[in-house]
Design a protein around this motif. Sequence first.
Motif, short mmCIF file in Angstrom:
data_model
loop_
_atom_site.label_atom_id
_atom_site.label_comp_id
_atom_site.label_asym_id
_atom_site.label_seq_id
_atom_site.Cartn_x
_atom_site.Cartn_y
_atom_site.Cartn_z
N PRO A 4 0.83 -1.20 0.00
CA PRO A 4 0.00 0.00 0.00
C PRO A 4 0.86 1.26 0.00
O PRO A 4 2.09 1.19 0.14
N HIS A 24 -8.56 -0.41 -5.40
CA HIS A 24 -8.32 -0.30 -3.96
C HIS A 24 -7.07 0.53 -3.66
O HIS A 24 -7.05 1.32 -2.72
N ARG A 25 -6.02 0.34 -4.46
CA ARG A 25 -4.78 1.11 -4.23
C ARG A 25 -5.00 2.59 -4.48
O ARG A 25 -4.48 3.45 -3.74
N MET A 69 -6.96 3.87 -1.46
CA MET A 69 -6.09 4.02 -0.28
C MET A 69 -5.22 5.27 -0.41
O MET A 69 -5.04 6.01 0.56
#
Length: 108
Positions: A17, A63-64, A67
């Motif tokens: 992440p 999702h990355r 984030m």
Amino acid sequence: MKSRIPLILLACGSFNPITNMHMRLFELARDHLHQTGGYQVIEGIISPVNDGYRKKGLVSARHRVAMAKLALETSDWIRVDPWESEQETWIETVKVLSSTRIKAALWG
């Protein structure tokens, strides 16, 4: 007084992440460049890689990107550009650098 050269800091990578150090690197680079007196950093851009990069354990680009946006929501100069992650396949960094979006950010 000498005019400063405008710069955009761009980091391409997996951000799998994103970490505090990713963000800190932008701050350190901007501070150094400003201290030289020759440059004015106008923006920082984080560009998460496409899912086609196929790094082991790579979380989905969606999702990355999410984030990274959350991590940067308090920054007034660093942003996430999802363009690279939204391409049909993985692309080389040089193609990200030459994209119209990056040029537009620098030259308006």
